[in-house]
Enzyme design. Sequence first.
Site, PDB file in Angstrom:
ATOM      1  N   GLN A 194      20.573  31.227  49.605  1.00 24.67           N
ATOM      2  CA  GLN A 194      19.339  30.666  49.813  1.00 24.67           C
ATOM      3  C   GLN A 194      18.582  31.501  50.098  1.00 24.67           C
ATOM      4  O   GLN A 194      17.162  30.856  49.974  1.00 24.67           O
ATOM      5  CB  GLN A 194      19.575  29.460  51.093  1.00 24.67           C
ATOM      6  CG  GLN A 194      20.526  28.446  50.651  1.00 24.67           C
ATOM      7  CD  GLN A 194      21.803  28.630  50.946  1.00 24.67           C
ATOM      8  OE1 GLN A 194      22.539  29.691  50.914  1.00 24.67           O
ATOM      9  NE2 GLN A 194      22.650  27.416  51.396  1.00 24.67           N
ATOM     10  N   ASP A 235      20.635  23.733  62.215  1.00 26.78           N
ATOM     11  CA  ASP A 235      21.230  22.560  61.741  1.00 26.78           C
ATOM     12  C   ASP A 235      21.578  21.403  62.834  1.00 26.78           C
ATOM     13  O   ASP A 235      21.342  20.272  62.684  1.00 26.78           O
ATOM     14  CB  ASP A 235      22.340  22.753  60.749  1.00 26.78           C
ATOM     15  CG  ASP A 235      21.770  23.362  59.442  1.00 26.78           C
ATOM     16  OD1 ASP A 235      21.828  24.449  59.471  1.00 26.78           O
ATOM     17  OD2 ASP A 235      21.665  22.544  58.579  1.00 26.78           O
TER      18      ASP A 235
HETATM   19  O1  MRU Z   1      23.631  24.615  53.611  1.00 28.08           O
HETATM   20  P1  MRU Z   1      22.164  24.364  53.908  1.00 28.08           P
HETATM   21  O2  MRU Z   1      21.497  25.296  52.882  1.00 28.08           O
HETATM   22  O3  MRU Z   1      21.698  23.048  54.010  1.00 28.08           O
HETATM   23  O4  MRU Z   1      21.862  25.272  55.329  1.00 28.08           O
HETATM   24  C1  MRU Z   1      20.666  25.143  55.655  1.00 28.08           C
HETATM   25  C2  MRU Z   1      20.326  26.007  56.897  1.00 28.08           C
HETATM   26  O5  MRU Z   1      21.392  26.326  57.402  1.00 28.08           O
HETATM   27  C3  MRU Z   1      19.266  26.074  57.481  1.00 28.08           C
HETATM   28  O6  MRU Z   1      18.809  27.350  58.194  1.00 28.08           O
HETATM   29  C4  MRU Z   1      18.769  24.961  58.490  1.00 28.08           C
HETATM   30  O7  MRU Z   1      18.959  23.939  57.831  1.00 28.08           O
HETATM   31  C5  MRU Z   1      17.301  25.025  59.211  1.00 28.08           C
HETATM   32  S1  MRU Z   1      16.380  24.337  57.942  1.00 28.08           S
HETATM   33  C6  MRU Z   1      14.958  24.630  58.573  1.00 28.08           C
END
Ligand code: MRU
Length: 352
Positions: A194, A235
């Site tokens: 990501q 999250d």
């Molecule tokens: O697995 P993902 O890509 O949904 O994980 C996202 C994250 O861990 C982000 O750092 C988190 O959602 C914060 S978003 C502002």
Amino acid sequence: VTARRLTGDASAELATITWRAGRVRLLDQRALPAKMRYLDCATVDDLIEAIQSLAVRGAPALGAAGAYGVALAAHTLRTKPQVRAAARKLARARPTAVNLATGVALAFEAYESGGAAGALAAAQQLALDAIARNRALGAHGAPLLPVSASVLTHCNTGALACVGYGTALGVIRAAAESGRDPHVWVDETRPLLQGARLTMFELERLGIDATLIPDSAAASLMAAGEVDLVILGADRIAINGDVANKVGTYSLAVLARHHGLPFYVAAPTSTIDPDTPNGAAIAIEERDPDEVRAFGGKPVAPEGASVRNPAFDVTPAHLVTAIITEVGIARRPYARSLPSHLKRAGALYSPG
Ligand code: MRU
């Protein structure tokens, strides 16, 4: 510090998630950065598939996806029990980000009192509020960044993760917009990249100076004095201040403490879960082992190699310097400051 316009293509905000002609339209994050492709979800099952395969991802964006998903259910299914069952399925599509379940609950409540139109209006309000919360959060957090700071971040916390603007990336963006000129070290964020794919894409568009690093380079950069602070998203934040975020966050917190660096978490209060007492109570999503056995679709381990693939980890509250929300900067003891942030935000924004 003087305000400046960013030089990148920031004028065109990314349309992460929208409602279009009775469908939920997503900017398909699986295809980025190679392609800007949109995915129209016509059914709740389409949307659940999109959530689980990370076409839409990031806690605040998942909140909007959950709410729009209920609107979609209300528009496409005939009976209330069917809509209720679809809502339950949606809320469980991914377990860690609390925003998903909250977004679903908020829109379902609006559906019960106002039907399909009520659910859609609630989803649209939640999406608008998400952007407003992030802009406020950015304004609170920007002054924490020294001028010309070298900032390390993990995963993706920009507009793509958040409906618009961003949380940790929103703070960095607000700092850049106010002339502070940050440089960002971007963790690639194994195994799904990501950071490399999405954060580098967003920072480039915004014209913010960024350098991509392997996750494992963070320690030596800190030891060399090349990092001033760490800032990332969440999250789910337990009410005692323990933070669940993308796997690798905890190691950065330990490293930051060892090197005497501030470790900031930026998240809207919608990511704080008053019903989760501490990190141990947070469900951590375990994902497909093939995400680790392969890299960019190419196998990198023997077929069938034993794999553990937790998508998130928990950072204990005592390693978190501060939590930046849309109402200000929360500091320890979080058991006192977080409830107060929730209360103040509750008076300003919809509950999602
Ligand atoms: O697995 P993902 O890509 O949904 O994980 C996202 C994250 O861990 C982000 O750092 C988190 O959602 C914060 S978003 C502002």
